[in-house]
Design a protein around this motif. Structure first.
Motif, PDB file in Angstrom:
ATOM      1  N   UNK A  43       0.833  -1.206   0.000  1.00  0.00           N
ATOM      2  CA  UNK A  43       0.000   0.000   0.000  1.00  0.00           C
ATOM      3  C   UNK A  43       0.869   1.258   0.000  1.00  0.00           C
ATOM      4  N   UNK A  44       1.831   1.313  -0.963  1.00  0.00           N
ATOM      5  CA  UNK A  44       2.773   2.431  -1.038  1.00  0.00           C
ATOM      6  C   UNK A  44       2.061   3.700  -1.467  1.00  0.00           C
ATOM      7  N   UNK A  45       2.492   4.877  -0.987  1.00  0.00           N
ATOM      8  CA  UNK A  45       1.876   6.152  -1.377  1.00  0.00           C
ATOM      9  C   UNK A  45       2.161   6.461  -2.844  1.00  0.00           C
ATOM     10  N   UNK A  46       1.357   7.336  -3.404  1.00  0.00           N
ATOM     11  CA  UNK A  46       1.473   7.678  -4.823  1.00  0.00           C
ATOM     12  C   UNK A  46       2.819   8.308  -5.132  1.00  0.00           C
ATOM     13  N   UNK A  48       5.624   7.732  -3.872  1.00  0.00           N
ATOM     14  CA  UNK A  48       6.686   6.728  -3.948  1.00  0.00           C
ATOM     15  C   UNK A  48       6.650   6.014  -5.294  1.00  0.00           C
ATOM     16  N   UNK A  49       5.425   5.764  -5.811  1.00  0.00           N
ATOM     17  CA  UNK A  49       5.303   5.197  -7.146  1.00  0.00           C
ATOM     18  C   UNK A  49       5.866   6.153  -8.195  1.00  0.00           C
ATOM     19  N   UNK A  50       5.606   7.419  -8.034  1.00  0.00           N
ATOM     20  CA  UNK A  50       6.162   8.413  -8.980  1.00  0.00           C
ATOM     21  C   UNK A  50       7.678   8.426  -8.922  1.00  0.00           C
ATOM     22  N   UNK A  51       8.224   8.319  -7.699  1.00  0.00           N
ATOM     23  CA  UNK A  51       9.680   8.288  -7.544  1.00  0.00           C
ATOM     24  C   UNK A  51      10.271   7.058  -8.231  1.00  0.00           C
ATOM     25  N   UNK A  52       9.590   5.930  -8.098  1.00  0.00           N
ATOM     26  CA  UNK A  52      10.071   4.704  -8.742  1.00  0.00           C
ATOM     27  C   UNK A  52      10.044   4.839 -10.262  1.00  0.00           C
ATOM     28  N   UNK A  86      23.449   3.930  -4.015  1.00  0.00           N
ATOM     29  CA  UNK A  86      22.655   4.632  -3.007  1.00  0.00           C
ATOM     30  C   UNK A  86      21.158   4.385  -3.227  1.00  0.00           C
ATOM     31  N   UNK A  87      20.734   4.539  -4.483  1.00  0.00           N
ATOM     32  CA  UNK A  87      19.320   4.317  -4.796  1.00  0.00           C
ATOM     33  C   UNK A  87      18.927   2.865  -4.580  1.00  0.00           C
ATOM     34  N   UNK A  88      19.808   1.934  -4.937  1.00  0.00           N
ATOM     35  CA  UNK A  88      19.505   0.525  -4.729  1.00  0.00           C
ATOM     36  C   UNK A  88      19.301   0.198  -3.269  1.00  0.00           C
ATOM     37  N   UNK A  89      20.164   0.748  -2.408  1.00  0.00           N
ATOM     38  CA  UNK A  89      19.981   0.533  -0.977  1.00  0.00           C
ATOM     39  C   UNK A  89      18.655   1.089  -0.477  1.00  0.00           C
ATOM     40  N   UNK A  90      18.269   2.254  -1.013  1.00  0.00           N
ATOM     41  CA  UNK A  90      16.993   2.858  -0.630  1.00  0.00           C
ATOM     42  C   UNK A  90      15.830   1.930  -0.975  1.00  0.00           C
ATOM     43  N   UNK A  91      15.819   1.380  -2.179  1.00  0.00           N
ATOM     44  CA  UNK A  91      14.700   0.529  -2.607  1.00  0.00           C
ATOM     45  C   UNK A  91      14.719  -0.822  -1.903  1.00  0.00           C
ATOM     46  N   UNK A  92      15.897  -1.327  -1.573  1.00  0.00           N
ATOM     47  CA  UNK A  92      15.971  -2.594  -0.828  1.00  0.00           C
ATOM     48  C   UNK A  92      15.295  -2.453   0.531  1.00  0.00           C
ATOM     49  N   UNK A  93      15.592  -1.358   1.260  1.00  0.00           N
ATOM     50  CA  UNK A  93      14.957  -1.156   2.561  1.00  0.00           C
ATOM     51  C   UNK A  93      13.482  -0.815   2.411  1.00  0.00           C
ATOM     52  N   UNK A  94      13.135  -0.108   1.321  1.00  0.00           N
ATOM     53  CA  UNK A  94      11.738   0.282   1.109  1.00  0.00           C
ATOM     54  C   UNK A  94      10.852  -0.937   0.870  1.00  0.00           C
ATOM     55  N   UNK A  95      11.373  -1.966   0.191  1.00  0.00           N
ATOM     56  CA  UNK A  95      10.573  -3.188  -0.002  1.00  0.00           C
ATOM     57  C   UNK A  95      10.765  -4.155   1.154  1.00  0.00           C
TER      58      UNK A  95
END
Length: 365
Positions: A43-46, A48-52, A86-95
């Motif tokens: 249930x990620x916020x909108x 965050x989807x835009x950032x992805x 840096x971005x990869x680490x961010x998405x790993x923790x985010x999921x």
């Protein structure tokens, strides 16, 4: 074109940037599916989807645009690879460290870091991945849900297949390119830059191999040594630039008049050398007469009055010769006789009388 080439030379790394574009674009494209498969269940916020979407869709062409316009494209691309960590680490923790996409992203980032900077970049990349994880935890808090559902597994399949295939194709193209460069360098090491014939060292290596081949097969062959008549006077009177033009033109005529199997080289200075397989001395004379006629017809715009002639000595292969040097000396003695007899002629070693045979040579010195 030369100006553009000089700019590319002054800005190292453009080829590296071009090679990095497609693996990044394709990797992030299929990576989007893997991350989205997990975010869908969180249930990620909108925003965050835009950032992805921005990272996976806009970042690859933006990184390429920045790098190719950078003063040092290679350094810019290295910075972009570290940003990917840096971005990869961010998405790993985010999921929330979902096992399958996490492992795939870590593997992809490790490959990219290794390609960009070796072991040093693996360490830097790992630190930046930790920093990216810390940033995600600050924003969303710490979450740990390592289980991978079947749906998330299916979303990871494109990344499992497509990204390794892309890396393999890039490495294959790089191997082909390196092979071509290696071949070109090898050819450059063999070729005389002025005449585009084999240089002396490589030609003499080939001569030894040819001699052994003819001794085993007893096939006919001839060896010719060629001297540009009065070349020193041409150099002294008209300058070295004209002299270089003469040698270049003679080399071009040699290439034009020889058969496909003939082996020609620049022996040194104004001397050329040719091995003519399957040609006895009389047949070799016919081939070389055509060469002499073409060279005699050469004209040079900067020196219209200049005329060029060749003195040529020819020796047929004899299996009784001790080695390739003996064959070379026979052709050399014939060349000496051609110059002593007035130049601008072809002399066969079989035509040497006993007095001529005892004269010292010039080309073998």
């Amino acid at each position: 074109m030369n100006e553009r080439r000089s700019r590319n030379t002054a800005r190292p790394g453009l080829s590296f940037v071009r090679r990095a574009f497609w693996p990044r674009a394709i990797g992030l494209g299929v990576g989007f599916l893997a991350v989205a498969g997990v975010l869908w269940g969180l249930d990620a916020p909108v925003w965050l989807w835009c950032l992805l979407v921005l990272y996976c869709g806009v970042w690859p062409p933006l990184a390429y645009f920045i790098a190719v316009r950078s003063r040092v494209p290679y350094a810019a691309e290295q910075r972009h690879v570290l940003f990917d960590s840096l971005a990869g680490g961010f998405w790993i923790a985010t999921i929330q460290f979902n096992v399958l996409p996490t492992v795939m992203m870590l593997a992809m980032l490790a490959m990219n870091n290794t390609a960009a900077g070796g072991l040093r970049f693996i360490g830097l990349g790992a630190l930046l991945q930790l920093a990216g994880m810390g940033l995600s935890i600050l924003v969303f808090g710490f979450g740990f849900a390592p289980e991978t559902t079947p749906q998330q597994l299916y979303a990871c399949i494109p990344m499992l297949v497509v990204h390794p295939l892309t890396i393999g194709l890039v490495l294959y193209k790089l191997a082909i390119q390196l092979g071509k460069h290696k071949k070109a360098l090898r050819e450059l090491s063999r070729i005389d830059s002025l005449t585009r014939l084999y240089n002396r060292g490589y030609w003499k290596e080939c001569l030894v191999g040819e001699f052994e081949h003819y001794r085993e097969t007893c096939q006919p062959a001839s060896l010719a040594l060629i001297d540009v008549d009065h070349f020193k006077i041409t150099n002294d009177r008209h300058g070295h630039i004209t002299g270089d033009n003469v040698l270049s033109a003679v080399g071009e005529r040699v290439r034009r008049n020889l058969r496909s199997g003939d082996l020609a080289g620049r022996y040194g200075g104004d001397e050329f050398c040719i091995v003519l397989p399957d040609a006895d001395p009389l047949q070799a004379r016919e081939i070389l007469e055509r060469l002499r006629d073409e060279v005699a017809g050469l004209r040079f715009e900067e020196v219209p009055e200049l005329r060029i002639s060749l003195s040529i000595g020819v020796a047929g292969f004899d299996p009784r010769m001790a080695n390739a040097t003996a064959w070379l000396q026979e052709a050399d003695r014939a060349l000496y006789q051609a110059k002593r007899a007035g130049r601008d002629r072809i002399v066969l070693s079989t035509e040497l009388d006993e007095e001529g045979a005892l004269e010292p040579g010039s080309a073998s010195a």
